[in-house]
Motif scaffolding. Structure first.
Motif, PDB file in Angstrom:
ATOM      1  N   LEU A 157      42.212  28.178  20.954  1.00 24.33           N
ATOM      2  CA  LEU A 157      41.539  26.851  20.623  1.00 24.33           C
ATOM      3  C   LEU A 157      39.998  26.772  20.999  1.00 24.33           C
ATOM      4  CD1 LEU A 157      44.426  24.249  21.476  1.00 24.33           C
ATOM      5  CD2 LEU A 157      43.574  24.769  19.308  1.00 24.33           C
ATOM      6  N   GLY A 158      39.618  27.449  22.167  1.00 20.93           N
ATOM      7  CA  GLY A 158      38.151  27.456  22.756  1.00 20.93           C
ATOM      8  C   GLY A 158      37.345  28.252  21.449  1.00 20.93           C
ATOM      9  N   GLU A 159      37.937  29.544  20.722  1.00 14.43           N
ATOM     10  CA  GLU A 159      37.327  30.149  20.096  1.00 14.43           C
ATOM     11  C   GLU A 159      37.068  29.391  18.572  1.00 14.43           C
ATOM     12  OE1 GLU A 159      36.164  32.490  16.821  1.00 14.43           O
ATOM     13  OE2 GLU A 159      37.741  31.076  16.639  1.00 14.43           O
ATOM     14  N   LEU A 160      37.942  28.436  18.297  1.00 17.72           N
ATOM     15  CA  LEU A 160      37.708  27.606  17.367  1.00 17.72           C
ATOM     16  C   LEU A 160      36.844  26.482  17.525  1.00 17.72           C
ATOM     17  CD1 LEU A 160      38.971  26.939  14.311  1.00 17.72           C
ATOM     18  CD2 LEU A 160      40.666  25.234  15.413  1.00 17.72           C
ATOM     19  N   PHE A 161      37.011  25.835  18.619  1.00 15.67           N
ATOM     20  CA  PHE A 161      35.739  25.092  19.118  1.00 15.67           C
ATOM     21  C   PHE A 161      34.312  25.442  19.073  1.00 15.67           C
ATOM     22  CE2 PHE A 161      33.658  22.746  22.701  1.00 15.67           C
ATOM     23  CZ  PHE A 161      33.638  21.401  22.233  1.00 15.67           C
ATOM     24  N   GLY A 162      34.280  26.590  19.911  1.00 12.44           N
ATOM     25  CA  GLY A 162      32.958  27.272  20.006  1.00 12.44           C
ATOM     26  C   GLY A 162      32.495  27.611  18.805  1.00 12.44           C
ATOM     27  N   ARG A 163      33.260  28.152  17.901  1.00 13.41           N
ATOM     28  CA  ARG A 163      32.671  28.571  16.535  1.00 13.41           C
ATOM     29  C   ARG A 163      31.635  27.778  16.210  1.00 13.41           C
ATOM     30  NH1 ARG A 163      36.690  30.403  12.030  1.00 13.41           N
ATOM     31  NH2 ARG A 163      37.397  31.941  13.635  1.00 13.41           N
TER      32      ARG A 163
END
Length: 551
Positions: free
Chosen positions: A389-395
């Motif tokens: 979820l952090g990867e998706l948010f940070g993207r």
């Protein structure tokens, strides 16, 4: 010989004046430094941390003549930094498909070091039983020291990559690491097992620094944060994958099977590197880049095993220079504070990963949760979801922050803008740690524990990407050293946590333990991030002037 006619002499003088006029026209003023158009290929290094991104602003900064020759993104909205050359071998000119393949390979490889280290978490109780000792001894002797050596191995890898290239160092490091992991699988005693695990960590860590090199070699500035986010996700999620997967396995089979499967994964990735990996190092600083001596299959083999790198080494930094670079960089005022901040934030996260298996397995009478091996293995799915979820948010958030800053700053990007993501991450980090500590101490529901753990890992993912992107933008000449220093600091921050976290929580409660750790991170954030955003540009400008005076 006949004497040269006055008409020919005047013609030659006119041609010479024309050439001088062309050279003068092609000269530009970049921050007061007179450069030719050729030197614009290195503008992103000379003007590190502050880049003209908007094409319209480029016309103002560089003049119409120069701006018209700058290469832009496909949609024409951003100036490409670094400026791609006309050489098809320049990785900046590769197709998107070719670039993504290399990014996926290095991300899969970056999973290996912490994945191998995390196998010990899944097998900790079986290892204690096998070698007739306690879980504390297993953690202290194997997990903690293998984490410690991850950081130092990255420094060693960068020194070699500067000299001989990315691909051969990556390939041979993974071959050696796979060999030592196989040794750990069949280790007859604890001393041999600990030695093999530590050596595996030292050599396997190479992809955790190669990734920053590879991303910046292939992708222009405006795409780097998104690609770094993907690569960072690989090594952030990796320490949870092995406890999650192998926790179920070790509950039913011998612990050696978990290390055996880890060895198979390492061998598979090594083969993928051998067959599909490419050398992304491009000597952009050289005006006369040496051409390939061979091509085809022979060139591929020579590049993979290091013959090509050894042949080109004379054009690159010496080993001694590469050894000194991390020492020169680590004391930079715009870097050292951020390194300390990330070391604590990431390090306490490592501590959670190593010790949560112990907290969850302890009997209820002494403050634990009395979870069985299947429940503990399932629990390690929590941080995996948090990181994804952090990867998706940070993207999307990192690109949004950068684009918004560029619009507000008249088309110019400053590296300090990357740190705005930390203002999102740190409050979530505090909430996650406090909730996790309270749930462990007060025996709250598994839902509270899962939420606290997941929120903390989400925050670590977002913050780590922001820090990597900031440091990379500040020091575009030193991607490897930056990556190695961040890797070293995060592991130094984390390897010792397991020594004190469980005894501290057992004596004073998990809420005090995790609350104090969150307070330390919050304090460093308040001391470092606002100051860096306020004074960072001035620090970089002073460094650039010093560097130019030495040219």
């Amino acid at each position: 010989m006949s004497k040269e006619s006055p008409a020919n002499s005047l013609k030659q003088e006119d041609e010479a004046r024309l050439e001088d006029a062309k050279r003068e026209r092609d000269q530009v003023e970049v921050d007061g430094v007179s450069e030719t158009l050729l030197d614009l290929r290195m503008y992103h290094e000379l003007n590190a941390g502050s880049l003209v991104v908007d094409p319209e602003e480029a016309k103002i900064e560089f003049g119409e003549a120069v701006a018209s020759r700058l290469k832009l993104s496909r949609d024409g909205t951003k100036v490409l930094w670094p400026q791609p050359t006309d050489d098809p071998e320049d990785p900046q000119n590769w197709s998107e498909r070719r670039k993504i393949i290399q990014l996926v390979i290095i991300t899969l490889a970056a999973i290996i070091p912490d994945f191998d280290s995390g196998i010990g978490i899944a097998a900790i109780f079986a290892l204690a039983e096998q070698f007739n000792t306690t879980t504390g001894v297993i953690n202290n002797l194997t997990s903690n020291w293998s984490i410690f050596l991850l950081g130092w191995g990255s420094i060693f890898a960068v020194i070699l990559m500067r000299r001989y290239g990315r691909l051969p160092v990556l390939f041979w490091s993974q071959v050696i690491a796979a060999g030592f992991l196989i040794g750990a699988t069949f280790a007859p005693n604890l001393a041999t097992f600990a030695g093999m695990r530590c050596l595996t960590a030292f050599f396997a860590t190479c992809p955790q620094v190669t990734g920053l090199f590879v991303v910046t070699d292939m992708f222009p500035f405006h795409k780097q944060a998104r690609m770094l986010n993907f690569w960072t996700m690989g090594f952030l999620v990796s320490p949870f994958l092995s406890p999650f997967a192998f926790g179920f396995l070790v509950a039913r089979a011998n612990w050696r099977w978990s290390y055996g499967i880890g060895s198979i994964y390492s061998v598979v990735i090594t083969l993928i590197i051998a067959f599909f990996g490419e050398e992304t190092m491009y000597d952009r600083r050289l005006t006369d880049i040496p051409r390939r001596v061979h091509s085809g299959f022979r060139y591929r083999i020579e590049t993979l095993i290091g013959i090509t790198g050894a042949r080109l080494a004379k054009y690159r930094d010496t080993l001694w220079h590469s050894f000194k670079e991390p020492l020169r960089l680590v004391w930079r005022p715009q870097l050292i504070g951020v390194l300390a901040f990330e070391a604590m934030l990431f390090g306490f996260g490592i501590g959670i990963n190593v010790t949560n298996a112990v907290f969850l397995a302890e009997p209820i009478e002494i403050g634990g949760f009395a979870w069985g091996p299947f429940a503990i293995a399932g629990g390690y799915g929590t941080p995996i979801v948090g990181v994804l979820l952090g990867e998706l948010f940070g993207r999307y958030v990192n690109d949004f922050i950068a684009n918004a800053y560029i619009r507000r700053n008249h088309g110019v990007f400053d590296a300090e803008a990357r740190l705005w993501a930390c203002y999102v991450a740190v409050p979530l980090y505090i909430c996650g740690f406090v909730l996790l500590g309270a749930s462990l101490q007060n025996h709250m529901s598994p839902g509270a524990l899962i939420m606290g753990w997941g929120i903390a890992e989400f925050a670590i993912m977002v913050n780590t990407t922001a820090v990597y992107a900031y440091a990379n933008n500040c020091f575009p000449k030193n991607q490897g050293e930056i990556s190695a220093l961040l890797n070293l600091f995060r592991t130094l921050g984390g390897f010792a946590v397991a020594y004190f976290q469980v005894p501290w929580a057992s004596k004073n409660g998990a809420l005090q333990t995790f609350g104090c750790e969150a307070a330390i991170v919050a304090g460093l954030f308040l001391l470092v991030v606002p100051l860096t955003q306020w004074k960072g540009k001035a620090m970089r400008a002073r460094r650039s002037l010093v560097g130019l005076s030495r040219m």
